[in-house]
Design an enzyme around this catalytic site. Sequence first.
Site, PDB file in Angstrom:
ATOM      1  N   THR A 174      -5.397  -1.335   7.267  1.00  0.00           N
ATOM      2  CA  THR A 174      -5.587  -2.782   7.318  1.00  0.00           C
ATOM      3  C   THR A 174      -6.949  -3.120   7.898  1.00  0.00           C
ATOM      4  O   THR A 174      -7.331  -4.287   7.958  1.00  0.00           O
ATOM      5  CB  THR A 174      -4.487  -3.439   8.173  1.00  0.00           C
TER       6      THR A 174
ATOM      7  N   ARG B  62       6.518  -8.298   1.144  1.00  0.00           N
ATOM      8  CA  ARG B  62       7.416  -7.916   2.239  1.00  0.00           C
ATOM      9  C   ARG B  62       8.075  -9.148   2.841  1.00  0.00           C
ATOM     10  O   ARG B  62       9.277  -9.155   3.134  1.00  0.00           O
ATOM     11  CB  ARG B  62       6.637  -7.142   3.312  1.00  0.00           C
TER      12      ARG B  62
ATOM     13  N   LYS C  78       0.824  -1.210   0.000  1.00  0.00           N
ATOM     14  CA  LYS C  78       0.000   0.000   0.000  1.00  0.00           C
ATOM     15  C   LYS C  78       0.858   1.260   0.000  1.00  0.00           C
ATOM     16  O   LYS C  78       0.618   2.176  -0.783  1.00  0.00           O
ATOM     17  CB  LYS C  78      -0.936  -0.016   1.216  1.00  0.00           C
ATOM     18  N   THR C  79       1.859   1.318   0.871  1.00  0.00           N
ATOM     19  CA  THR C  79       2.751   2.482   0.911  1.00  0.00           C
ATOM     20  C   THR C  79       3.527   2.607  -0.393  1.00  0.00           C
ATOM     21  O   THR C  79       3.685   3.702  -0.939  1.00  0.00           O
ATOM     22  CB  THR C  79       3.718   2.369   2.099  1.00  0.00           C
TER      23      THR C  79
ATOM     24  N   ASP D  23      -1.057   6.872   6.536  1.00  0.00           N
ATOM     25  CA  ASP D  23      -1.096   5.453   6.878  1.00  0.00           C
ATOM     26  C   ASP D  23      -1.947   5.255   8.137  1.00  0.00           C
ATOM     27  O   ASP D  23      -2.083   6.169   8.958  1.00  0.00           O
ATOM     28  CB  ASP D  23       0.324   4.938   7.114  1.00  0.00           C
TER      29      ASP D  23
END
Length: 341
Positions: A164, A223, A70-71, A115
Amino acid sequence: MEKDNRDRGITRADPREEDERDLSLRPQRLQDFLGQREMKENLLVFISAARERQESLDHLFLTGPPGLGKTTLAQVVARELGVDFKVTSAPALDKPKDLAGILTTVTEKTVFFIDEIHRLKPAIEEMLYIAMEDYELDWIIGQGPSARTIRIPIQPFTLVGATTKAGNVSSPLISRFGITCRFNFYKKEDMEAIVRRSAGILKTALEDNAAVLLAASSRGTPRVANRLLRRMRDFAQVLGDGKISAGVVSQGLKRLEIDGLGLERHDREILRIIIERYKGGPVGAETLAISVGETVDTLEDYYEPYLIQVGLLQRTPRGRVATGLAYSHLGLEKPGNELFL
């Protein structure tokens, strides 16, 4: 000493170069962002249209489990638009003046990334409503009977909110986002492509079979894949010849206590506790969190999504239940017609 190393054909990597390679694992352009094909294709249309009209992109809402990009996608959007990128997190915005300080200094069409947007305080969220719709800020001057409200114009910008926990974001805030992107766990072929791309950036030799093993053990999460790739690089360098082979990956995963489905020791412990201590379930989230020594948020945000995705765990109105596949994966015998209490 360095001369001796050069004479023997040994070169020492510059730590700064290693850091730069690790940071560069993040895609810089949308064409390098692997996976999430449908979402990416739609987003490319929206970005192209905004560029042609020379307008700011509509506000963008990103939701999905952690580690899916997302980032990274927010940064990619800013690069594709050719605009500035500002980033913060909801817990860092303590007072309305913190948000006002950022929004009054943004340049035109800036991508402003928040975020954990589900953690915004109500006062800040209300200020954000007007900023998103009218590109203005409500500000109170004075106190008591003499207080008055003025509106401060700000530059048109694109808010990118990531979370999330989409269910914890208020309906008024969600309704102000024009574009919604939902991240799903990545497919195996996408994970293999991500691992190969990262290995190339890290300048590490990676066998095809090793890439397949790494992809299968990465929980469908880039990740995690990049983290495992770095660890396999360490094992290959110290215990092997520097090349990441299937054997190196198998040995490395065994030493890290990660199995073929990507489950770590703690994942298996969660399943074992449900099966052995609570007869397979159902068991409530708070009770399970206490049993495994984690917070409810960590259990629900990090561990459960993948366990549910691969069919090892079910959420029911009465609590968490281990599936038949969980019994098989752990090598345990499932009770016959026994009722789970």
